[in-house]
Design an enzyme around this catalytic site. Sequence first.
Site, PDB file in Angstrom:
ATOM      1  N   TYR A  41      18.996 -37.082   2.430  1.00 45.37           N
ATOM      2  CA  TYR A  41      19.044 -36.913   0.966  1.00 45.37           C
ATOM      3  C   TYR A  41      18.912 -35.436   0.574  1.00 45.37           C
ATOM      4  O   TYR A  41      19.718 -34.910  -0.199  1.00 45.37           O
ATOM      5  CB  TYR A  41      17.924 -37.756   0.330  1.00 45.37           C
ATOM      6  CG  TYR A  41      17.750 -37.499  -1.146  1.00 45.37           C
ATOM      7  CD1 TYR A  41      18.633 -38.042  -2.068  1.00 45.37           C
ATOM      8  CD2 TYR A  41      16.709 -36.686  -1.617  1.00 45.37           C
ATOM      9  CE1 TYR A  41      18.491 -37.789  -3.426  1.00 45.37           C
ATOM     10  CE2 TYR A  41      16.561 -36.426  -2.965  1.00 45.37           C
ATOM     11  CZ  TYR A  41      17.447 -36.982  -3.865  1.00 45.37           C
ATOM     12  OH  TYR A  41      17.312 -36.718  -5.209  1.00 45.37           O
TER      13      TYR A  41
ATOM     14  N   VAL B 246      20.372 -30.557 -10.976  1.00 50.76           N
ATOM     15  CA  VAL B 246      19.445 -29.481 -11.350  1.00 50.76           C
ATOM     16  C   VAL B 246      19.903 -28.102 -10.859  1.00 50.76           C
ATOM     17  O   VAL B 246      19.293 -27.094 -11.200  1.00 50.76           O
ATOM     18  CB  VAL B 246      17.982 -29.733 -10.892  1.00 50.76           C
ATOM     19  CG1 VAL B 246      17.346 -30.876 -11.657  1.00 50.76           C
ATOM     20  CG2 VAL B 246      17.888 -29.941  -9.395  1.00 50.76           C
TER      21      VAL B 246
ATOM     22  N   SER C  48      22.088 -33.352  -7.802  1.00 57.47           N
ATOM     23  CA  SER C  48      22.319 -34.774  -8.112  1.00 57.47           C
ATOM     24  C   SER C  48      23.777 -35.135  -8.356  1.00 57.47           C
ATOM     25  O   SER C  48      24.093 -36.326  -8.412  1.00 57.47           O
ATOM     26  CB  SER C  48      21.490 -35.186  -9.330  1.00 57.47           C
ATOM     27  OG  SER C  48      20.139 -35.236  -8.980  1.00 57.47           O
TER      28      SER C  48
ATOM     29  N   LYS D 286      25.218 -37.412  -5.863  1.00 54.89           N
ATOM     30  CA  LYS D 286      24.898 -38.850  -5.889  1.00 54.89           C
ATOM     31  C   LYS D 286      26.105 -39.707  -6.264  1.00 54.89           C
ATOM     32  O   LYS D 286      26.163 -40.888  -5.934  1.00 54.89           O
ATOM     33  CB  LYS D 286      23.736 -39.096  -6.867  1.00 54.89           C
ATOM     34  CG  LYS D 286      22.430 -38.416  -6.438  1.00 54.89           C
ATOM     35  CD  LYS D 286      21.375 -38.482  -7.532  1.00 54.89           C
ATOM     36  CE  LYS D 286      20.090 -37.774  -7.142  1.00 54.89           C
ATOM     37  NZ  LYS D 286      19.100 -37.760  -8.247  1.00 54.89           N
TER      38      LYS D 286
ATOM     39  N   TYR E 129      20.183 -39.391 -16.810  1.00 54.76           N
ATOM     40  CA  TYR E 129      18.796 -39.888 -16.874  1.00 54.76           C
ATOM     41  C   TYR E 129      18.411 -40.252 -18.304  1.00 54.76           C
ATOM     42  O   TYR E 129      19.189 -40.913 -18.986  1.00 54.76           O
ATOM     43  CB  TYR E 129      17.823 -38.844 -16.268  1.00 54.76           C
ATOM     44  CG  TYR E 129      18.392 -38.274 -15.008  1.00 54.76           C
ATOM     45  CD1 TYR E 129      18.497 -39.071 -13.872  1.00 54.76           C
ATOM     46  CD2 TYR E 129      18.897 -36.987 -14.954  1.00 54.76           C
ATOM     47  CE1 TYR E 129      19.080 -38.582 -12.718  1.00 54.76           C
ATOM     48  CE2 TYR E 129      19.478 -36.484 -13.801  1.00 54.76           C
ATOM     49  CZ  TYR E 129      19.568 -37.295 -12.692  1.00 54.76           C
ATOM     50  OH  TYR E 129      20.152 -36.818 -11.565  1.00 54.76           O
TER      51      TYR E 129
HETATM   52  O1  DON Z   1      15.665 -34.833  -5.657  1.00 56.00           O
HETATM   53  C1  DON Z   1      15.676 -33.871  -6.413  1.00 56.00           C
HETATM   54  O2  DON Z   1      14.767 -33.642  -7.204  1.00 56.00           O
HETATM   55  C2  DON Z   1      16.883 -32.964  -6.365  1.00 56.00           C
HETATM   56  N1  DON Z   1      17.365 -32.841  -5.027  1.00 56.00           N
HETATM   57  C3  DON Z   1      17.991 -33.480  -7.240  1.00 56.00           C
HETATM   58  C4  DON Z   1      17.547 -33.739  -8.652  1.00 56.00           C
HETATM   59  C5  DON Z   1      18.617 -33.524  -9.659  1.00 56.00           C
HETATM   60  O3  DON Z   1      19.578 -32.821  -9.448  1.00 56.00           O
HETATM   61  C6  DON Z   1      18.367 -34.113 -10.998  1.00 56.00           C
HETATM   62  N2  DON Z   1      19.449 -33.795 -11.894  1.00 56.00           N
HETATM   63  N3  DON Z   1      19.530 -33.358 -12.964  1.00 56.00           N
END
Ligand code: DON
Length: 313
Positions: free
Chosen positions: A195, A265, A68, A71, A247
């Site tokens: 994505y 993540v 993320s 993003k 978040y």
């Molecule tokens: O879409 C997802 O779930 C992952 N590609 C990215 C989520 C993420 O990194 C949330 N961050 N803490």
Amino acid sequence: MTTDADKLDSVVAAIAAEMTARSERGTVADYIPELARVDANSFGLVVVGADGHVAAAGDTDVPFSVQSVSKVFTLTLALGLVGDRLWQRVGREPSGSPFNSIVQLERERGIPRNPFINAGAIAVTDVILSGHKPREALGEIVRFMRFLADDSSIVIDDAVAASEQRTGFRNIALANYMKSFGVLENPVNYTLGVYFHHCAIAMTCRQLAMAGRFLAHDGKNPTTGLSVVSPERARRINAVMLTCGHYDGSGEFAYRVGLPGKSGVGGGIMAIAPGKASIAVWSPGLDTQGNPLVGQIALEILTKCMGWSIFAA
Ligand code: DON
């Protein structure tokens, strides 16, 4: 005499030593099976100062999945493409919900709360994709990250992208739900393909800290003087990072660290000390909100030692 650079070097080294020795490290994300293979004991911290000085300690040159954190860069690209019209497709309010939540989408007619929750980032990716083939859109994103980090070795980890593509049922649901409200323009599988792949870009702490420099310096690379975005846009991206970058843990991050920051993540956090430094930290174990556990503690100590909280006089 101790210079600011000496102080920063010793603070960063001390934090890395303390964080590496910590026993409680959180849990490595396993809903993307490929990420579960990462060593939870890893830790890296890199700080790039306004004068170009780099303070680095720990696993600073090991590539990890930015997830993320990417993003922030897709938001920057999409704002460059469509300007403030982006805010018709995605909001800029904290969600107070987990990163992969679907609950608000029904009430808010498919418009995601902000560009950093998964739904919002998928909508942003869709904006970048419009008028392009998925491969071209992805190429734009990777080239942008390489340009910002001044490092052409940055690549996508295809195994991570394929792993998420196989198991990303939540994101598939979010994208289809938004499509039903007309929020996505492109075929859902194309938007999700881009994505998943931009989340799977692998970068080191050093590359990530370099890539964040423009946000710490009014939209400019402080070394070359080249402008990436306007000062106003940099300020606004930082504002969204502060309020939404972690978040439902964003309030806690602002309270403890006091900097705009974006987590992933894969264990990375990019944090911005405006006018002072761009920071990247990596610790793969996550807390219950899906934010890197040790990385947040490291940033809390760093900002306290350096007096960098944006809320301090
Ligand atoms: O879409 C997802 O779930 C992952 N590609 C990215 C989520 C993420 O990194 C949330 N961050 N803490």
